[in-house]
Design a protein around this motif. Structure first.
Motif, mmCIF file in Angstrom:
data_model
loop_
_atom_site.group_PDB
_atom_site.id
_atom_site.type_symbol
_atom_site.label_atom_id
_atom_site.label_comp_id
_atom_site.label_asym_id
_atom_site.label_seq_id
_atom_site.Cartn_x
_atom_site.Cartn_y
_atom_site.Cartn_z
ATOM 1 N N GLY A 203 3.999 43.654 -80.013
ATOM 2 C CA GLY A 203 3.590 42.156 -80.309
ATOM 3 C C GLY A 203 3.151 41.389 -79.138
ATOM 4 O O GLY A 203 2.968 40.407 -79.390
ATOM 5 N N MET B 217 2.159 45.237 -86.292
ATOM 6 C CA MET B 217 3.473 45.026 -87.247
ATOM 7 C C MET B 217 3.089 44.215 -88.670
ATOM 8 O O MET B 217 2.381 43.373 -88.569
ATOM 9 N N ASP C 219 10.284 43.045 -81.883
ATOM 10 C CA ASP C 219 9.180 42.347 -81.693
ATOM 11 C C ASP C 219 9.307 41.616 -80.402
ATOM 12 O O ASP C 219 10.065 40.591 -80.070
ATOM 13 N N SER D 126 6.847 39.699 -78.985
ATOM 14 C CA SER D 126 5.827 38.673 -78.836
ATOM 15 C C SER D 126 6.146 37.508 -78.163
ATOM 16 O O SER D 126 5.677 36.718 -77.385
ATOM 17 N N ASN E 15 10.990 39.561 -85.925
ATOM 18 C CA ASN E 15 10.268 38.543 -86.886
ATOM 19 C C ASN E 15 11.530 38.086 -87.853
ATOM 20 O O ASN E 15 11.657 38.706 -88.785
#
Length: 415
Positions: free
Chosen positions: A50, A84, A145, A147, A154
């Protein structure tokens, strides 16, 4: 209405009712059959981290990097793995559309010891299913994740157990640690902290520290990170169902490379042989030529964690399992750690990290194939742990023992 017409109408009505009853019974049987079946699991489809941003050594975001530039080859330059994707089933369960695993969406707010966590999953009935289990470390890490981080999850699909975002969001895995840690001694199990992003071996007992009579006392408050405020043995649980995910299938290609037929990745059989800082690690990978291939790169954190073998440790109590936390088909450069013990090193990934929410990405994730030590060189987090180091000597310090120079295990796409 004539008599025969009444009889005919009655027959038709009875027939319709019988068909409806049969249809209902068939539907019930179909539902039961569907619930009895475990989800189809795509072993071992790796999901992306991510992470889509590039960072310099000081944690600042870089707008772009071209091949050949310093720091090229980061996670965001390649963005490998399946994006994802999840489905909220509307019944407290989440299906991972890549792996096929079905997850508990909202974890219980209670803390569990490791044994209690196993029992909780075995007794759980959720979404009409009763075949829940404690996930493996690789399964639990598949939903991490990277990101943004804090939490590394998430939360649209996977809710946290606590009311706020704290470091206590530590989730048990089914992988017991075969070695000895400072906190757990010979009774520890790996877990994933979905707020800090770490993998660590936590004490798995319900009283005392481990089961050894000569156990090392717990560290002072503040040393080594992630000590919970309450019961030090209580962690969270996020149950999973489905066939086992994360089973490697290695082939030795006889040319210094190993292919994992499950993930479709090819790995260098030997590591870099020398430790280096993060910028040099990226350059080393980008410029490597091995077995006739020149498209080697630094693995992202999910890729590198995928080849951890949690049945090995340098401090394993079973002599046959003493070694780095990786399949013996691979070689790891031996080192002497900070405590003077024979050990194995940390290995860089191309994925950046920050210490707390809102801070720059000063750090890069590593996987410890040897002991993941504290400042005194003692095994605090377990071989197979995943944490981060500062990217260069003199960079910002994190928590626990820091190493500025780590090893490289090259990877490329085999398919």
């Amino acid at each position: 209405m004539k008599r025969y017409e009444l009889i005919s109408a009655g027959v038709i009505l009875i027939t319709i009712m019988s068909m409806a009853i049969c249809s209902c019974e068939d539907n019930e049987n179909t539902i039961d059959a569907e619930q009895a079946e475990a989800p189809t699991v795509n072993n071992y489809l790796l999901t992306a981290t991510g992470q889509t941003s590039l960072y310099d050594n000081d944690g600042n975001e870089i707008s772009h990097l071209n091949e050949g530039d310093a720091l090229y080859g980061q996670d965001a330059n390649y963005m490998k793995g399946a994006e994802m994707a999840y489905k909220d089933n509307g019944d407290g369960t989440i299906t991972d559309l890549n792996t096929g695993l079905m997850w508990q969406s909202i974890p219980d707010s209670e803390d569990f010891t490791w044994d209690e966590a196993v029992e909780y999953c075995e007794n759980l009935e959720l979404g009409g299913y009763d075949d829940w289990r404690l996930p493996s470390c690789k399964e639990l890490y598949s939903i991490s994740d990277f990101s943004s981080g804090w939490p590394y999850l998430n939360t649209t699909y996977f809710k946290l157990a606590g009311e706020g975002v704290t470091k206590d969001e530590q989730y048990w895995s089914s992988d017991k640690y075969v070695g000895i840690t400072v906190e757990g001694q010979d009774n520890a199990a790996f877990g994933v902290n979905h707020v800090t992003g770490h993998i660590k071996a936590y004490p798995a007992g319900d009283s005392g520290f481990g089961t050894m009579e000569t156990g090392t006392p717990p560290p002072p408050a503040g040393e080594g990170a992630e000590m919970p405020m309450g019961n030090p043995f209580g962690k969270q649980v996020r149950a999973v169902r489905g066939d086992n995910y994360g089973i490697n299938d290695f082939t030795d290609n006889g040319d210094g490379t190993i292919t994992d037929n499950s993930t479709g990745l090819m790995w260098a059989q030997n590591d870099s042989g020398e430790a280096m800082d993060w910028e040099d690690a990226l350059a080393y990978a980008e410029n490597s030529d091995l077995a006739g291939y020149t498209d080697w790169r630094l693995p992202n954190v999910k890729e590198l964690q995928s080849i951890v073998d949690y049945s090995y440790s340098p401090s394993a109590t079973d002599a046959s399992k003493v070694g780095p936390a990786i399949d013996p088909v691979f070689s790891c450069t031996p080192i002497t750690n900070e405590a003077g013990d024979s050990d194995y090193g940390y290995y860089w990934t191309g994925t950046s990290a920050h210490f707390t929410s809102g801070e720059p990405y000063y750090y890069a994730w590593y996987v410890a194939f040897g002991r993941a030590v504290n400042g005194e060189g003692l095994d605090f987090h377990g071989a197979g742990g995943v944490r981060f180091d500062t990217k260069y000597e003199g960079g910002p310090l994190g928590e626990g023992g820091e190493r500025y120079y780590n090893y490289v295990r090259l990877v490329r796409d085999a398919k």
